[in-house]
Design a protein around this motif. Structure first.
Motif, mmCIF file in Angstrom:
data_model
loop_
_atom_site.group_PDB
_atom_site.id
_atom_site.type_symbol
_atom_site.label_atom_id
_atom_site.label_comp_id
_atom_site.label_asym_id
_atom_site.label_seq_id
_atom_site.Cartn_x
_atom_site.Cartn_y
_atom_site.Cartn_z
ATOM 1 N N UNK A 119 0.850 -1.197 0.000
ATOM 2 C CA UNK A 119 0.000 0.000 0.000
ATOM 3 C C UNK A 119 0.887 1.249 0.000
ATOM 4 N N UNK A 120 1.963 1.187 0.795
ATOM 5 C CA UNK A 120 2.893 2.328 0.856
ATOM 6 C C UNK A 120 3.529 2.587 -0.516
ATOM 7 N N UNK A 121 3.750 1.516 -1.262
ATOM 8 C CA UNK A 121 4.339 1.627 -2.604
ATOM 9 C C UNK A 121 3.449 2.514 -3.489
ATOM 10 N N UNK A 122 2.123 2.293 -3.401
ATOM 11 C CA UNK A 122 1.201 3.101 -4.207
ATOM 12 C C UNK A 122 1.073 4.519 -3.647
ATOM 13 N N UNK A 123 1.170 4.639 -2.323
ATOM 14 C CA UNK A 123 1.132 5.985 -1.722
ATOM 15 C C UNK A 123 2.333 6.790 -2.223
ATOM 16 N N UNK A 124 3.497 6.154 -2.256
ATOM 17 C CA UNK A 124 4.711 6.834 -2.720
ATOM 18 C C UNK A 124 4.583 7.261 -4.181
ATOM 19 N N UNK A 125 3.880 6.448 -4.954
ATOM 20 C CA UNK A 125 3.693 6.793 -6.372
ATOM 21 C C UNK A 125 2.646 7.882 -6.559
ATOM 22 N N UNK A 126 1.902 8.173 -5.484
ATOM 23 C CA UNK A 126 0.872 9.226 -5.551
ATOM 24 C C UNK A 126 -0.443 8.763 -6.158
ATOM 25 N N UNK A 127 -0.672 7.439 -6.227
ATOM 26 C CA UNK A 127 -1.923 6.958 -6.842
ATOM 27 C C UNK A 127 -2.883 6.359 -5.820
ATOM 28 N N UNK A 128 -2.518 6.403 -4.540
ATOM 29 C CA UNK A 128 -3.358 5.749 -3.525
ATOM 30 C C UNK A 128 -4.502 6.649 -3.071
ATOM 31 N N UNK A 129 -5.718 6.087 -3.053
ATOM 32 C CA UNK A 129 -6.884 6.782 -2.483
ATOM 33 C C UNK A 129 -7.341 5.948 -1.300
ATOM 34 N N UNK A 130 -7.503 6.598 -0.165
ATOM 35 C CA UNK A 130 -7.935 5.861 1.022
ATOM 36 C C UNK A 130 -9.399 6.154 1.306
ATOM 37 N N UNK A 131 -10.160 5.091 1.571
ATOM 38 C CA UNK A 131 -11.590 5.254 1.824
ATOM 39 C C UNK A 131 -11.903 4.679 3.212
ATOM 40 N N UNK A 132 -12.728 5.392 3.956
ATOM 41 C CA UNK A 132 -13.159 4.902 5.264
ATOM 42 C C UNK A 132 -14.055 3.683 5.060
ATOM 43 N N UNK A 133 -13.583 2.537 5.522
ATOM 44 C CA UNK A 133 -14.349 1.303 5.308
ATOM 45 C C UNK A 133 -15.107 0.847 6.538
ATOM 46 N N UNK A 134 -15.252 1.739 7.523
ATOM 47 C CA UNK A 134 -15.876 1.330 8.799
ATOM 48 C C UNK A 134 -17.403 1.368 8.739
ATOM 49 N N UNK A 135 -17.940 2.132 7.821
ATOM 50 C CA UNK A 135 -19.395 2.335 7.789
ATOM 51 C C UNK A 135 -20.114 1.132 7.153
ATOM 52 N N UNK A 136 -21.432 1.256 6.989
ATOM 53 C CA UNK A 136 -22.195 0.168 6.373
ATOM 54 C C UNK A 136 -21.865 0.086 4.873
ATOM 55 N N UNK A 137 -22.296 -1.023 4.253
ATOM 56 C CA UNK A 137 -21.909 -1.313 2.861
ATOM 57 C C UNK A 137 -22.278 -0.176 1.905
ATOM 58 N N UNK A 138 -23.495 0.354 2.026
ATOM 59 C CA UNK A 138 -23.934 1.411 1.102
ATOM 60 C C UNK A 138 -23.087 2.675 1.257
ATOM 61 N N UNK A 139 -22.771 3.012 2.503
ATOM 62 C CA UNK A 139 -21.980 4.231 2.738
ATOM 63 C C UNK A 139 -20.567 4.068 2.179
ATOM 64 N N UNK A 140 -19.979 2.887 2.395
ATOM 65 C CA UNK A 140 -18.628 2.660 1.864
ATOM 66 C C UNK A 140 -18.669 2.690 0.328
ATOM 67 N N UNK A 141 -19.715 2.088 -0.253
ATOM 68 C CA UNK A 141 -19.858 2.102 -1.718
ATOM 69 C C UNK A 141 -19.956 3.548 -2.214
ATOM 70 N N UNK A 142 -20.676 4.382 -1.464
ATOM 71 C CA UNK A 142 -20.810 5.788 -1.861
ATOM 72 C C UNK A 142 -19.460 6.503 -1.732
#
Ligand code: AMP
Length: 191
Positions: free
Chosen positions: A159-182
């Motif tokens: 994951x750090x490899x992609x962060x270093x390349x500047x292509x990483x997007x982080x999404x909060x995955x703690x919420x319910x399925x619909x919210x994470x999908x949104x």
């Protein structure tokens, strides 16, 4: 659209990939599913990986890179694909770059689902009780502990490899399925 979806075990990668398949017509390339199919079919690879997977360890880079490379080379993917659970090591991330280069395609986004370890055991217990064919061999407390260790020690560097390349997007995955999908859809809007 070609995506990579990364995250901890039980973090929702499979469910969210399925949403991308249903809503955007992407092809889901899940190394976990490919390996489980190999076990089910009793292939040589299946025999090699069965015990490794059941205890929560990672299968060798050679095996999973081979599976993914074959699929990427033979697939036509009109609407693109989502790599689900691959790459899981730095070596796999580098090998994927080579495959993509040979195939002359790129990845549009790498999305990492952020989920606290504390809720993963509950999610996995829930999944174990819901699967129609019974729990997966690695959906138990002991294997999960191992899978989490492996995630932190081996997958975080990928994951750090992609962060270093500047292509990483982080999404909060703690919420319910619909919210994470949104949340994922919101990231895709920005591409
Ligand atoms: P998953 O279905 O993605 O949770 O994967 C289940 C198990 O399959 C993992 O715990 C590993 O044993 C194996 N596996 C799946 N993908 C990979 C990968 N990219 N590299 C190594 N092992 C993998």
């Amino acid at each position: 659209m070609r995506l990579i979806l990364l995250g901890p075990p039980g973090g929702g990668k499979g469910v969210q990939s399925q949403r991308l398949v249903d809503e955007r017509g992407l092809v889901q390339l899940s190394t976990g599913d490919m390996l489980r199919a190999a076990i089910e079919q009793g292939t040589e690879i299946g025999e090699q990986v069965k015990d490794i997977m059941a205890r929560g360890d990672l299968v060798s880079d050679d095996i999973v890179v081979g599976l993914v490379a074959n699929r990427i080379f033979e697939g036509d993917f009109a609407n693109g694909f989502v790599l689900d659970g691959f790459p899981r090591t730095l070596g796999q991330a580098e090998a994927l770059d080579e495959v993509l280069e040979l195939r002359k395609i790129g990845i549009d986004a790498v999305i990492a689902l952020n989920v606290d370890d504390s809720i993963l055991l509950d999610r996995i217990k829930k999944r174990a009780s819901e699967l129609a064919n019974g729990p997966r061999a690695d959906d138990n407390a002991e294997a999960l502990k191992k899978r989490l260790e492996v995630y932190h020690s081996q997958t975080r560097p990928a994951i750090a490899y992609y962060a270093d390349k500047g292509v990483l997007r982080t999404v909060d995955g703690m919420a319910d399925i619909d919210t994470v999908a949104a949340n994922i859809a919101a990231v895709l809007e920005t591409l």
